[in-house]
Design a protein around this motif. Sequence first.
Motif, short mmCIF file in Angstrom:
data_model
loop_
_atom_site.label_atom_id
_atom_site.label_comp_id
_atom_site.label_asym_id
_atom_site.label_seq_id
_atom_site.Cartn_x
_atom_site.Cartn_y
_atom_site.Cartn_z
N GLY A 61 1.76 1.97 4.33
CA GLY A 61 1.19 3.12 3.50
C GLY A 61 0.20 3.71 4.52
N ASP A 62 -0.46 3.14 5.50
CA ASP A 62 -1.34 3.56 6.69
C ASP A 62 -0.83 4.78 7.30
OD1 ASP A 62 -3.33 1.98 5.67
OD2 ASP A 62 -3.50 0.47 7.27
N VAL A 63 -1.49 5.89 7.56
CA VAL A 63 -1.07 6.97 8.30
C VAL A 63 -1.67 6.84 9.75
CG1 VAL A 63 -1.10 9.25 8.53
CG2 VAL A 63 -0.97 8.36 6.22
N LEU A 64 -1.02 6.76 10.74
CA LEU A 64 -1.59 6.65 11.92
C LEU A 64 -1.31 8.11 12.84
CD1 LEU A 64 0.28 3.33 12.85
CD2 LEU A 64 -1.83 3.56 11.70
N GLN A 75 3.30 12.71 21.13
CA GLN A 75 2.12 12.91 20.44
C GLN A 75 2.16 13.01 18.93
OE1 GLN A 75 -1.25 15.34 21.93
NE2 GLN A 75 -0.87 14.55 23.92
N GLN A 76 2.02 12.04 17.80
CA GLN A 76 2.36 12.30 16.53
C GLN A 76 0.98 11.96 15.83
OE1 GLN A 76 5.84 10.21 15.29
NE2 GLN A 76 7.05 11.07 16.98
N ASP A 77 0.74 12.73 14.95
CA ASP A 77 -0.45 12.58 14.14
C ASP A 77 -0.18 12.07 12.82
OD1 ASP A 77 -1.84 13.69 16.11
OD2 ASP A 77 -1.79 15.94 15.69
N ASN A 78 0.89 12.00 12.16
CA ASN A 78 1.05 11.60 10.82
C ASN A 78 2.31 10.59 10.85
OD1 ASN A 78 -0.67 13.37 8.98
ND2 ASN A 78 0.06 14.93 10.23
N VAL A 79 2.02 9.42 11.54
CA VAL A 79 2.85 8.26 11.35
C VAL A 79 2.60 7.38 10.25
CG1 VAL A 79 3.70 6.50 12.79
CG2 VAL A 79 3.13 8.35 13.84
N VAL A 80 3.77 7.52 9.26
CA VAL A 80 3.25 6.85 8.16
C VAL A 80 4.04 5.17 8.15
CG1 VAL A 80 3.57 6.50 5.55
CG2 VAL A 80 3.31 8.88 6.65
N VAL A 81 3.33 4.10 8.19
CA VAL A 81 3.54 2.86 8.03
C VAL A 81 4.71 2.59 6.91
CG1 VAL A 81 3.28 0.51 8.46
CG2 VAL A 81 1.90 2.25 9.44
N ARG A 82 6.05 2.21 7.18
CA ARG A 82 7.07 2.26 6.03
C ARG A 82 6.55 0.84 5.15
NH1 ARG A 82 10.72 2.49 10.52
NH2 ARG A 82 11.10 0.32 10.04
N PRO A 83 7.23 0.74 4.05
CA PRO A 83 6.78 -0.30 3.09
C PRO A 83 7.13 -1.95 3.88
CG PRO A 83 7.88 1.30 1.70
CD PRO A 83 7.89 1.89 3.36
N ASP A 84 8.11 -1.83 4.80
CA ASP A 84 8.50 -2.96 5.38
C ASP A 84 7.60 -3.17 6.63
OD1 ASP A 84 9.26 -1.06 7.30
OD2 ASP A 84 11.38 -1.81 7.47
N GLY A 85 6.63 -2.32 6.75
CA GLY A 85 5.56 -2.76 8.10
C GLY A 85 5.88 -2.09 9.21
N GLY A 86 6.80 -1.11 9.36
CA GLY A 86 7.30 -0.57 10.85
C GLY A 86 7.24 0.97 10.78
N SER A 125 -4.86 5.54 16.47
CA SER A 125 -5.97 5.59 15.60
C SER A 125 -5.48 5.53 14.01
CB SER A 125 -7.00 6.63 15.83
OG SER A 125 -6.23 7.76 15.70
N ILE A 126 -6.23 5.25 13.22
CA ILE A 126 -5.67 5.20 11.72
C ILE A 126 -6.56 6.58 11.03
CG2 ILE A 126 -6.00 3.97 9.58
CD1 ILE A 126 -6.21 1.52 11.00
N ARG A 127 -5.71 7.36 10.72
CA ARG A 127 -6.00 8.51 10.04
C ARG A 127 -6.27 8.29 8.46
NH1 ARG A 127 -2.88 13.92 10.70
NH2 ARG A 127 -5.06 14.59 10.01
N LYS A 128 -5.62 7.48 7.90
CA LYS A 128 -5.82 7.51 6.39
C LYS A 128 -5.53 5.81 6.04
CE LYS A 128 -4.63 11.90 4.82
NZ LYS A 128 -3.66 12.54 4.13
#
Length: 214
Positions: A61-64, A75-86, A125-128
């Motif tokens: 759920g974190d946004v990287l 360069q990617q500003d909105n990488v959402v970590v999936r429910p499985d952690g990847g 970095s962690i955006r959210k």
Amino acid sequence: MEMGTIVSGGIQDRIEAMERMMKSAGGSFVSGLFGIVLPLWLGVGLLVQADEEPVYTIQPGDVLAISVWKEPDLQQDNVVVRPDGGFSFPLVGDVRARSRTVSQLSDVISQRLRKYIPDPVVTVSIRKMMGNRIYVLGRVHHPGEFVANRPLSVVQALAMAGGLTPYADTKAIRVLRGAGSHQQSLPFNYSEVEQGQHLEQNIVLQPGDVVLVP
């Protein structure tokens, strides 16, 4: 003569004796040795304790934000970590982010990119912080789900939930951790912690922990 006078006089005699030894020997080496040996000779121990704060680990759920120096296509500003952690990243493929720090994740991505880019410089970095969720249920003023953007103790989580109600059983609070057969039930006695006793109960909560107040 009082005991305090005896102890004080004994220490002073030892200090003066050491000073006489240092003056008679002379030299900076003896002076330095005096500063090292004196506390031990007097029976004085020094203890330096460094309390390390817990480092935040990435959760589903974190946004990287991920960038590679001098590589605009990476360069990617909105990488959402999936429910499985990847998550997926160009040239790298699928990466496990769960329970890793940003530094550890950066190292993993850098290592995989070395096949294509010499000495890649990766910044993560962690955006959210949306994945670090805890739950406070039962006899608190505002029970529910809370997103923690920093490490939280049990007392801090209870404060976020508005504190205990007058009828809360302060001696029977539990922290539920894990799921299924791996679930733990950790006791927390608010009355003891409030009085400064058994502070080890005030643990740092992990993502998904449930604080249950009967």
